[in-house]
Scaffold this active site. Structure first.
Site, PDB file in Angstrom:
ATOM      1  N   HIS A 155       0.829  -1.204   0.000  1.00  0.00           N
ATOM      2  CA  HIS A 155       0.000   0.000   0.000  1.00  0.00           C
ATOM      3  C   HIS A 155       0.866   1.257   0.000  1.00  0.00           C
ATOM      4  CE1 HIS A 155      -3.408  -2.612   1.767  1.00  0.00           C
ATOM      5  NE2 HIS A 155      -3.313  -2.721   0.459  1.00  0.00           N
TER       6      HIS A 155
ATOM      7  N   GLY B 126       1.730   0.498 -10.173  1.00  0.00           N
ATOM      8  CA  GLY B 126       2.976  -0.223 -10.448  1.00  0.00           C
ATOM      9  C   GLY B 126       3.812  -0.287  -9.182  1.00  0.00           C
TER      10      GLY B 126
ATOM     11  N   SER C 287       2.999   3.973 -12.786  1.00  0.00           N
ATOM     12  CA  SER C 287       1.662   3.381 -12.794  1.00  0.00           C
ATOM     13  C   SER C 287       0.960   3.823 -14.069  1.00  0.00           C
ATOM     14  CB  SER C 287       0.882   3.870 -11.564  1.00  0.00           C
ATOM     15  OG  SER C 287       1.552   3.497 -10.382  1.00  0.00           O
TER      16      SER C 287
ATOM     17  N   HIS D   1      -4.795  -5.360 -12.411  1.00  0.00           N
ATOM     18  CA  HIS D   1      -4.792  -4.395 -11.293  1.00  0.00           C
ATOM     19  C   HIS D   1      -3.405  -3.886 -10.931  1.00  0.00           C
ATOM     20  CE1 HIS D   1      -3.213  -7.406  -8.610  1.00  0.00           C
ATOM     21  NE2 HIS D   1      -3.506  -6.751  -7.539  1.00  0.00           N
ATOM     22  N   GLY D   2      -2.358  -4.548 -11.396  1.00  0.00           N
ATOM     23  CA  GLY D   2      -1.031  -4.084 -11.016  1.00  0.00           C
ATOM     24  C   GLY D   2       0.041  -4.884 -11.717  1.00  0.00           C
ATOM     25  N   ALA D   3       1.251  -4.796 -11.199  1.00  0.00           N
ATOM     26  CA  ALA D   3       2.358  -5.487 -11.853  1.00  0.00           C
ATOM     27  C   ALA D   3       2.396  -6.962 -11.471  1.00  0.00           C
ATOM     28  CB  ALA D   3       3.670  -4.811 -11.477  1.00  0.00           C
TER      29      ALA D   3
END
Lengths: 476, 145
Positions: free
Chosen positions: A203, A374, A380, A399-401
Site C-alpha cells: 500500500h 505499479g 503506474s 490491477h497491477g504489476a
C-alpha cells in the site's frame, strides 16, 4: 507455465479447455512472454475456480495473474444465483475493496520539485502508515455502523471531503445493501483506531507526474495531460476487511459440505449465494467495501490538508476511485441474454466500457478509468474500459504489476536504504517507517508493469491512456 | 532467513509464496509445532529476538479439525497483534481435542526498535497442513501480508 496444455485463441488469449470437474473453460489473457513467466499455480487455481457451482462462461485470469488463495490473484469469475451460484470469501480476498484513487492537483512538475522534500516529510508526518499506526478518528459503535452503511458518503457528511468526490467514486461512494450487523464485534474492534490509515505491504500514497499520454482524446476527457501532477492512493478496508475475510473463510469452509459443495481445495471455501452464510457474507463484505471507500476518502482529506499547507495553489479534484478486490452484482450479457451475476474480481479491476450508466456522466463517453498501480520505481498507468471487455472478461482488467520475486528473496537481494538511495538518484523521494518493508517492495521485485498493461490493452480488456511516474512515495 | 532455535526440539522457517509468506513450525509435539509457527508469524513482521516477552495474552479457540484449528490460532494471534498493537515472542499452546488454550507473551510495537515490515492481514488455507513428519509434527500455512 507449461503452455502445452493450453489452446491459443489469439496472441493474447489462452484457453484451458473444459475437462473433468470443470463446468466451464478457463481463459487467461496475457502475452506469450507473460504466460511463460506465469506461475503454474495460476493454471491450477483457474481450473479449480471453473469447477465451482453456478459459474458462468469461464474462469478468467488477467495478465498480472499470480498464485493466490483459492482464486488466483488477477482472477475474475461470475456466478448465477439461479443456477446454484456461489460467493467466495477467497474470491474477494482478505483486503476487501482494496483499490486505487487518483486525484488531480492542477500542479506542474516544477511546483512539486521546488518543495519535494518538504511535501514528502509533511505527507509522511500526517498520513498514518505502517504497522501499528493509528488514525486520529476513533469511532464509537454508532458511528462505526454509520460508516459501514455510508462509506465515502458518510465521510463527506462528516466533513472529510467534498460532495463532488462521491460522483467520481465507484457506487457513488456508498455500496448499497451493506449490513453492519453482519460484521462481528472483533472486526469492528480491529477497525476502531484504523480509520484514515494507509496500512503496510504494497500500500502506498504517491505524488506522480504524467509522463506519457497514449490516447489524447480519452486523456482530455479524464483531465490528464503530459506534465500534470496527480496523487494516487492504494489501500483497502484495513483491519475490518481482513477480519471479515478471516471469519467467513472459516465459516464457508465448515459449511461447504452441508451445502453439498465439494471443494477441490479448502482454500476455495464458498457458499451458495442463496444461503444464510452466503447472504451474511455479502452483507458484511459490502460493509467492508464502504469501510475502504470511507478510508480512502479520509486519506484524501488528509492529503488535501497537506497540500493546502505546502502548495496552497493546488486543487485536488478526484479523477476516480476504483476497487480491485470485490464481489458485485452486475448485469452482463451471457448466453444470448442479460443476466444478473455476482462478479468476483480478486486483484482485478472493473473496467466498464463507454456509455455504461455506472460511469460518472462527465467520463461516460470515454469509458471507466482503470487505475493500475505499479511498483515505486517504475510508474503506474491510467487505462479506460472498452466495449469489448464486456464479452471478454465481464468488463474486467488487470490491477497491477504482480510480484516477480518473493518477499524473502527480495530481502536477501536488497537493503531498504540501498533502494531508497537508488530511487533518490532518479529524483524519487521515498518515505517509509520500515527499511525492511522498502526492501521487500523493491521495484525489481515486481514484474514489468508496462508488459502487463500492454497485454491488457492488446487483449482489449482496457485501453492505455497515460503513464504516471512517482516523484514522492509514502510506503506503508 | 535463518531460523533461530527458540526451543529444544522446535524450529521454524519461512517458505515463499508469490506475494506473501509461508510460515512453518516443527516440533516434537503438535502443540510445539503450533508454537514454532507462531514465531514464524512474528518473524514475518519483525525479528522475534528483539521482542521482549513482558506481557501475557491468553488465547482460546476451537475448530473442527487440526488444520482449521491451526489457522484459527494464527488468526487469533493476528487479531491480538492488530488490536493491542503488540508483537509476541514466546508462546505456550495446550491442545485438547478440537480446542486450543494458549498464551502469547510480548510487548507493544516499538517502531524504532522492532522496525516492523508488514502487517499480517490473516492466515489463509493455502498450503495449510498439520501432519506428523520425521517423528515429530509440522504445522504450516501461508499468511497474507
Amino acid at each position: 507455465m507449461d503452455l502445452s496444455q493450453l489452446k491459443r485463441r489469439s496472441d493474447f488469449e489462452w484457453e484451458i479447455p473444459q475437462r473433468g470437474a470443470m463446468r466451464v473453460p478457463a481463459v487467461i489473457y496475457a502475452s506469450e512472454a507473460l504466460m511463460r513467466e506465469m506461475d503454474q499455480k495460476v493454471y491450477e487455481q483457474a481450473v479449480n475456480v471453473a469447477t465451482l457451482p453456478g459459474i458462468v462462461k469461464a474462469s478468467y485470469a488477467m495478465p498480472d495473474a499470480h498464485w493466490g488463495y483459492g482464486f488466483p490473484i488477477g482472477g475474475v469469475a461470475a456466478f448465477d444465483p439461479a443456477e446454484g451460484g456461489v460467493v467466495s470469501a477467497g474470491g474477494v480476498g482478505f483486503d476487501i475493496s482494496c483499490g486505487v484513487r487518483c486525484l488531480h492537483t492542477g500542479l506542474a512538475r516544477a511546483d512539486v520539485m521546488a518543495v519535494q522534500k518538504e511535501l514528502a516529510e509533511m505527507l509522511y508526518y500526517r498520513i498514518p502508515a505502517g504497522v501499528g499506526s493509528t488514525g486520529a478518528i476513533h469511532l464509537n459503535e454508532t458511528e462505526m455502523d454509520a460508516m459501514l452503511a455510508g462509506g465515502a458518503k458518510w465521510a463527506v457528511e462528516r466533513g472529510w471531503g467534498e460532495a463532488a468526490d462521491l460522483e467520481r467514486t465507484e457506487e457513488r461512494g456508498q455500496m448499497p445493501h451493506a449490513k453492519p450487523g453482519n460484521v462481528s464485534a472483533l472486526a469492528k474492534k480491529r477497525q476502531r483506531d484504523e480509520m484514515g490509515t494507509l496500512g503496510s505491504g504494497n500500500h502506498y500514497l504517491e505524488v506522480q507526474e504524467v509522463t506519457e499520454v497514449y490516447d489524447e482524446a480519452i486523456a482530455r476527457a479524464f483531465g490528464l495531460a503530459r506534465g500534470d501532477i496527480v496523487v494516487m492512493i492504494h489501500c483497502g478496508s484495513r483491519g475490518l476487511g481482513h477480519q471479515i475475510g478471516t471469519e467467513y473463510l472459516k465459516r464457508m469452509a465448515i459449511a461447504a459440505p452441508q451445502h453439498g459443495i465439494r471443494l477441490p481445495d479448502r482454500e476455495l471455501a464458498c457458499a451458495p449465494i442463496e444461503s444464510d452464510v452466503g447472504q451474511d457474507y455479502l452483507g458484511a463484505m459490502r460493509a467492508a467495501i464502504n469501510c475502504a471507500l470511507a478510508n480512502r476518502q479520509i486519506l484524501t482529506h488528509l492529503v488535501r490538508k497537506v497540500f493546502a499547507d505546502v502548495l496552497p495553489q493546488a486543487r485536488l479534484a478526484l479523477l476516480y476511485d476504483v476497487s480491485h478486490n470485490t464481489c458485485k452484482v452486475e448485469e452482463h450479457r451471457a448466453d444470448g441474454g442479460t443476466r444478473r451475476l455476482y462478479v468476483h474480481r480478486k486483484g482485478a479491476t472493473r473496467a466498464f466500457g463507454p456509455g455504461h450508466p455506472d460511469i460518472p456522466e462527465a467520463l461516460r463517453a470515454a469509458g471507466q478509468p482503470v487505475l493500475i498501480g505499479g511498483s515505486m520505481g517504475t510508474g503506474s498507468y491510467v487505462l479506460a474500459g472498452t466495449g469489448e471487455s464486456e464479452a471478454r472478461s465481464f468488463s474486467s482488467a488487470c490491477h497491477g504489476a504482480g510480484r516477480a520475486m518473493s518477499r524473502h528473496q527480495a530481502l536477501r537481494t536488497w537493503k531498504g536504504r540501498q533502494v531508497i538511495d537508488a530511487l533518490a538518484s532518479r529524483g524519487i523521494v521515498v518515505k517509509s517507517p520500515s527499511m525492511r518493508g522498502v526492501a521487500e517492495e523493491a521495484p525489481e521485485a515486481y514484474k514489468d508493469v508496462s508488459a502487463v498493461v500492454d497485454a491488457a490493452d492488446l487483449a482489449g480488456l482496457a485501453k492505455k491512456v497515460a503513464r504516471v511516474e512517482p516523484l514522492v512515495c509514502i510506503k506503508g | 532467513m535463518p531460523a533461530p532455535e527458540h526451543a529444544l526440539n522446535g524450529r521454524w522457517e519461512h517458505y515463499p509464496h508469490g506475494a506473501d509468506i509461508g510460515v512453518r513450525g516443527f516440533g516434537a509435539t503438535k502443540a510445539e509445532a503450533f508454537e514454532q509457527a507462531a514465531l514464524a508469524l512474528t518473524a514475518a513482521v519483525a525479528d522475534p529476538a528483539a521482542v521482549e516477552p513482558r506481557e501475557a495474552v491468553a488465547i482460546e479457540c476451537e475448530a473442527p479439525d487440526d488444520e482449521l484449528l491451526f489457522a484459527e490460532w494464527l488468526n487469533r494471534l493476528v487479531y491480538e497483534m492488530a488490536t493491542r498493537r503488540m508483537l509476541f515472542s514466546r508462546f505456550a499452546v495446550r491442545l485438547e481435542g478440537t480446542r486450543l488454550a494458549g498464551e502469547a507473551r510480548g510487548e507493544p510495537v516499538d517502531s524504532a526498535r522492532h522496525h516492523p515490515a508488514v502487517e499480517v492481514k490473516g492466515a489463509t488455507y493455502t498450503t495449510l497442513r498439520v501432519a506428523r513428519e520425521d517423528g515429530g509434527w509440522v504445522a504450516q500455512t501461508v499468511v497474507d501480508v
